[in-house]
Design an enzyme around this catalytic site. Structure first.
Site, PDB file in Angstrom:
ATOM      1  N   GLU A 134       0.817  -1.230   0.000  1.00  0.00           N
ATOM      2  CA  GLU A 134       0.000   0.000   0.000  1.00  0.00           C
ATOM      3  C   GLU A 134       0.845   1.272   0.000  1.00  0.00           C
ATOM      4  O   GLU A 134       0.727   2.133   0.866  1.00  0.00           O
ATOM      5  CB  GLU A 134      -0.951  -0.030   1.201  1.00  0.00           C
ATOM      6  CG  GLU A 134      -1.881  -1.246   1.175  1.00  0.00           C
ATOM      7  CD  GLU A 134      -2.717  -1.403   2.450  1.00  0.00           C
ATOM      8  OE1 GLU A 134      -3.030  -0.396   3.096  1.00  0.00           O
ATOM      9  OE2 GLU A 134      -3.034  -2.560   2.796  1.00  0.00           O
ATOM     10  N   ASN A 177       2.065  -5.272  -2.957  1.00  0.00           N
ATOM     11  CA  ASN A 177       0.688  -5.599  -2.577  1.00  0.00           C
ATOM     12  C   ASN A 177      -0.101  -4.309  -2.383  1.00  0.00           C
ATOM     13  O   ASN A 177       0.363  -3.383  -1.725  1.00  0.00           O
ATOM     14  CB  ASN A 177       0.719  -6.392  -1.248  1.00  0.00           C
ATOM     15  CG  ASN A 177      -0.605  -7.049  -0.924  1.00  0.00           C
ATOM     16  OD1 ASN A 177      -1.231  -7.660  -1.796  1.00  0.00           O
ATOM     17  ND2 ASN A 177      -1.041  -6.924   0.318  1.00  0.00           N
ATOM     18  N   HIS A 213     -10.366  -6.403  -1.006  1.00  0.00           N
ATOM     19  CA  HIS A 213     -11.315  -6.202   0.110  1.00  0.00           C
ATOM     20  C   HIS A 213     -12.514  -5.476  -0.501  1.00  0.00           C
ATOM     21  O   HIS A 213     -12.461  -4.264  -0.711  1.00  0.00           O
ATOM     22  CB  HIS A 213     -10.684  -5.356   1.217  1.00  0.00           C
ATOM     23  CG  HIS A 213      -9.544  -5.997   1.918  1.00  0.00           C
ATOM     24  ND1 HIS A 213      -9.701  -7.062   2.783  1.00  0.00           N
ATOM     25  CD2 HIS A 213      -8.224  -5.742   1.886  1.00  0.00           C
ATOM     26  CE1 HIS A 213      -8.532  -7.435   3.266  1.00  0.00           C
ATOM     27  NE2 HIS A 213      -7.616  -6.664   2.723  1.00  0.00           N
ATOM     28  N   GLU A 243      -5.990 -10.738  -0.704  1.00  0.00           N
ATOM     29  CA  GLU A 243      -6.626 -10.566   0.614  1.00  0.00           C
ATOM     30  C   GLU A 243      -8.155 -10.506   0.489  1.00  0.00           C
ATOM     31  O   GLU A 243      -8.810  -9.676   1.057  1.00  0.00           O
ATOM     32  CB  GLU A 243      -6.129  -9.280   1.299  1.00  0.00           C
ATOM     33  CG  GLU A 243      -4.633  -9.167   1.451  1.00  0.00           C
ATOM     34  CD  GLU A 243      -4.211  -7.952   2.259  1.00  0.00           C
ATOM     35  OE1 GLU A 243      -5.071  -7.281   2.865  1.00  0.00           O
ATOM     36  OE2 GLU A 243      -3.003  -7.659   2.318  1.00  0.00           O
ATOM     37  N   ASP A 245     -11.972 -10.512   0.777  1.00  0.00           N
ATOM     38  CA  ASP A 245     -13.140 -10.715   1.631  1.00  0.00           C
ATOM     39  C   ASP A 245     -14.257  -9.822   1.084  1.00  0.00           C
ATOM     40  O   ASP A 245     -14.009  -8.866   0.353  1.00  0.00           O
ATOM     41  CB  ASP A 245     -12.863 -10.456   3.125  1.00  0.00           C
ATOM     42  CG  ASP A 245     -12.116  -9.162   3.412  1.00  0.00           C
ATOM     43  OD1 ASP A 245     -11.384  -9.106   4.412  1.00  0.00           O
ATOM     44  OD2 ASP A 245     -12.258  -8.198   2.618  1.00  0.00           O
TER      45      ASP A 245
HETATM   46  O1  G3I Z   1      -1.395  -8.488  19.089  1.00  0.00           O
HETATM   47  C1  G3I Z   1      -2.000  -7.377  19.780  1.00  0.00           C
HETATM   48  C2  G3I Z   1      -2.449  -7.810  21.173  1.00  0.00           C
HETATM   49  O2  G3I Z   1      -1.309  -8.131  21.924  1.00  0.00           O
HETATM   50  C3  G3I Z   1      -3.244  -6.668  21.826  1.00  0.00           C
HETATM   51  O3  G3I Z   1      -3.730  -7.112  23.054  1.00  0.00           O
HETATM   52  C4  G3I Z   1      -4.401  -6.300  20.897  1.00  0.00           C
HETATM   53  C5  G3I Z   1      -5.249  -5.179  21.476  1.00  0.00           C
HETATM   54  O4  G3I Z   1      -4.555  -3.961  21.289  1.00  0.00           O
HETATM   55  O5  G3I Z   1      -3.880  -5.865  19.615  1.00  0.00           O
HETATM   56  C6  G3I Z   1      -3.219  -6.947  18.979  1.00  0.00           C
HETATM   57  O6  G3I Z   1      -2.735  -6.492  17.734  1.00  0.00           O
HETATM   58  C7  G3I Z   1      -3.775  -6.318  16.764  1.00  0.00           C
HETATM   59  C8  G3I Z   1      -3.443  -7.236  15.567  1.00  0.00           C
HETATM   60  O7  G3I Z   1      -4.393  -7.027  14.502  1.00  0.00           O
HETATM   61  C9  G3I Z   1      -3.508  -8.702  15.965  1.00  0.00           C
HETATM   62  O8  G3I Z   1      -4.800  -9.020  16.347  1.00  0.00           O
HETATM   63  C10 G3I Z   1      -3.735  -4.865  16.299  1.00  0.00           C
HETATM   64  O9  G3I Z   1      -4.188  -4.054  17.368  1.00  0.00           O
HETATM   65  C11 G3I Z   1      -4.696  -4.695  15.112  1.00  0.00           C
HETATM   66  O10 G3I Z   1      -4.577  -3.383  14.585  1.00  0.00           O
HETATM   67  C12 G3I Z   1      -4.292  -5.672  14.011  1.00  0.00           C
HETATM   68  O11 G3I Z   1      -5.224  -5.516  12.939  1.00  0.00           O
HETATM   69  C13 G3I Z   1      -4.744  -6.043  11.702  1.00  0.00           C
HETATM   70  C14 G3I Z   1      -4.660  -4.890  10.674  1.00  0.00           C
HETATM   71  O12 G3I Z   1      -4.202  -5.425   9.430  1.00  0.00           O
HETATM   72  C15 G3I Z   1      -3.723  -3.795  11.119  1.00  0.00           C
HETATM   73  O13 G3I Z   1      -2.444  -4.263  11.038  1.00  0.00           O
HETATM   74  C16 G3I Z   1      -5.746  -7.074  11.185  1.00  0.00           C
HETATM   75  O14 G3I Z   1      -5.767  -8.201  12.052  1.00  0.00           O
HETATM   76  C17 G3I Z   1      -5.351  -7.521   9.790  1.00  0.00           C
HETATM   77  O15 G3I Z   1      -6.373  -8.345   9.229  1.00  0.00           O
HETATM   78  C18 G3I Z   1      -5.184  -6.313   8.867  1.00  0.00           C
HETATM   79  O16 G3I Z   1      -4.754  -6.780   7.618  1.00  0.00           O
HETATM   80  C19 G3I Z   1      -4.426  -5.759   6.657  1.00  0.00           C
HETATM   81  C20 G3I Z   1      -3.267  -6.289   5.841  1.00  0.00           C
HETATM   82  O17 G3I Z   1      -2.187  -6.563   6.700  1.00  0.00           O
HETATM   83  C21 G3I Z   1      -2.896  -5.291   4.759  1.00  0.00           C
HETATM   84  N1  G3I Z   1      -4.062  -5.016   3.906  1.00  0.00           N
HETATM   85  C22 G3I Z   1      -5.202  -4.500   4.648  1.00  0.00           C
HETATM   86  C23 G3I Z   1      -5.627  -5.505   5.724  1.00  0.00           C
HETATM   87  C24 G3I Z   1      -6.828  -4.986   6.473  1.00  0.00           C
HETATM   88  O18 G3I Z   1      -6.511  -3.816   7.179  1.00  0.00           O
END
Ligand code: G3I
Length: 479
Positions: A134, A177, A213, A243, A245
């Site tokens: 991105e 990506n 998405h 990705e 969905d």
């Molecule tokens: O691991 C921590 C945990 O220790 C903590 O307790 C919790 C609460 O703060 O957060 C956890 O981390 C979270 C992580 O997902 C794992 O669950 C982050 O806050 C959360 O922001 C993160 O969200 C991910 C998001 O990317 C942001 O990075 C989503 O799961 C993931 O599906 C999403 O995927 C992205 C791709 O990487 C790139 N393309 C877009 C896609 C959707 O945003």
């Protein structure tokens, strides 16, 4: 514990010569036996959803936590699955020490060290890496995303990252990506030019991921998506749906109608990859609604298995798509769409409307002259009865403008106690005087009781003649 029904996706993908992947949530992998069973039974390609991002891997400088990523890679090895690492450079989930406090040279060293340490650790175990994620943002003046890498290093960070990755593991495939570039349009055009320029400079980029998405509300038609995949493939790139969905929250009507629209969206996106020779695989961004990231966005239903691992209609959509089957299109809902009856059933919101034999095309076309704004064009009203169930629908028309222009189609929607609104359903570009197909898939959501729905084809600047032929709006079905 076996998956809820006999697994069919992996075998269908193999028969289609395609990888079928999913994002993997490390917590679910550790704690949920049915998650592990379904993952191993239905997929042959895994992308760590978060475990191989910079923050989780290197929380403090040069201090790596491989635990979660190793668990996913090991699971893949145990189940003969390939791995795509995701992602080295992105504007989210960087460790706190990767900040503007680093000088340009310090940030370059940190990037190079992170990429090369990680790729060395996984040498021979990870098939491909999303090296940069991105990097495009057409809302900014430069067209690049204002992430820390661009702000500190300028756009050269992209080429550097790919060169350092190639140095680290010459056998790994290196991907760019991107989100929101599935349709031909401004953002995919910028990504296309950026990659074309980088490849011309000899930057080692092997593939591009179209994240996909999408929402049943509006997504590219198969012809639009396939044309877009094909032009990137023509650069010599491997193509991935990376990705996928499908949100269904906008659709009105019953849960069954929404589930059918979602199934059709998955079918179309998967089939587009199967029908494009350079598309090597489809990765879903998760597979059970239990763990979708979209819960963060208030959407709880975007994937192919229910929360208790029952197949949803969307599962059949992926299966039909893997068999190369596109959704079926029903009868045209528009009146006099070939203009055989002249201008009957059509109007224009400005200027003059005429029908004549379409030069360069069989049959007639309707042309609008004297348009006073880009939003002026060809209109058909009174479509509420035909469209009130919400869809899904496929729209297409052949359009020509006397000047190179953006071309658009929208539905004109009036609802009780609401301001009238225009819902854009298709956008493309055309060089002066050339006929192009303008197309898109859509599902209609109403914010209040719908009073009227019309269709408008428009786009070119004022005073530019706009001609339209073969306008079609069809229900999408699976039978
Ligand atoms: O691991 C921590 C945990 O220790 C903590 O307790 C919790 C609460 O703060 O957060 C956890 O981390 C979270 C992580 O997902 C794992 O669950 C982050 O806050 C959360 O922001 C993160 O969200 C991910 C998001 O990317 C942001 O990075 C989503 O799961 C993931 O599906 C999403 O995927 C992205 C791709 O990487 C790139 N393309 C877009 C896609 C959707 O945003």
């Amino acid at each position: 514990m076996a998956a809820a029904t006999d697994p069919m996706l992996k075998a269908a993908a193999l028969a289609a010569g395609r990888l079928l992947g999913t994002a993997v949530d490390e917590t679910a992998l550790t704690n949920d036996p049915q998650y592990r069973a379904t993952l191993a039974a239905e997929f042959d390609y895994v992308t760590p959803e978060n475990a191989t991002k910079w923050g989780p891997l290197e929380p403090t400088a040069s201090n790596y936590d491989w635990t979660h990523a190793d668990a996913i890679v090991q699971f893949a090895r145990d189940n003969q699955m390939a791995v795509k690492g995701h992602t080295f450079l992105w504007y989210q989930q960087n460790p706190s020490w990767v900040s503007t406090s680093l000088s340009a040279s310090e940030l370059q060293s940190a990037i190079k060290s992170h990429i090369q340490t990680t790729m060395t650790h996984y040498q021979g175990l990870v098939r491909a890496w999303d090296v940069v994620n991105e990097a495009v943002d057409t809302e900014t003046e430069s067209g690049y995303k204002d992430n820390i890498f661009f702000e500190t290093l300028g756009p050269d960070y992209i080429a550097d990252a790919f060169r350092w990755a190639r140095e680290a593991d010459p056998d790994a495939l290196l991907f760019y990506n991107e989100i929101g570039i599935e349709r031909v349009g401004e953002k995919s055009d910028f990504a296309y030019q950026m990659l074309s320029d980088l490849l011309a400079q000899g930057v080692p980029i092997d593939g591009i991921g179209f994240q996909s998405h999408v929402s049943t509300h509006r997504y590219p038609s198969d012809t639009d998506l396939r044309a877009n995949l094909a032009r990137f493939a023509a650069l010599g790139l491997r193509v991935n749906i990376s990705e996928a969905d499908v949100r269904d929250t906008v659709m009105p009507g019953s849960a069954e109608a929404r589930a059918l629209a979602q199934r059709i969206a998955y079918q179309q996106i998967t089939a587009a990859c199967v029908l494009e020779p350079a598309c090597e695989g489809i990765t879903l961004w998760g597979f059970t609604d239990e763990y979708t990231w979209l819960q963060q966005e208030g959407d709880f239903n975007p994937l192919v298995f229910t929360r208790d691992y029952q197949n949803k209609p969307a599962y059949q959509g992926v299966l039909d798509g893997l068999r190369g089957l596109l959704p079926k299109r029903g009868n045209n809902l528009l009146r006099n769409s070939d203009f055989a009856a002249g201008v009957n059933e059509w109007t224009t919101n400005a200027g003059s409307l005429s029908v004549a034999a379409a030069s360069g095309r069989d049959g007639n076309a309707a042309c609008v002259d004297g348009r006073s704004a880009a939003g002026d064009g060809l209109v058909q009203s009174e479509l509420l009865n035909q469209l009130s169930d919400g869809g899904p629908f496929a729209f297409s028309a052949w359009v020509r403008a006397d000047m190179s222009s953006e071309l658009d189609a929208s539905l004109l929607i009036a609802e009780q106690d609401k301001d009238p609104r225009e819902f854009n359903i298709a956008t493309t570009y055309a060089d002066a005087g050339t006929w192009v197909e303008l197309s898109g898939y859509l599902g209609l959501g109403f914010e209040a009781t719908p009073l009227s729905v019309g269709l408008k084809v428009y786009g070119p600047a004022a005073q530019v003649q706009l001609c339209v032929a073969d306008v079609v709006l069809q229900p999408l079905t699976v039978e």
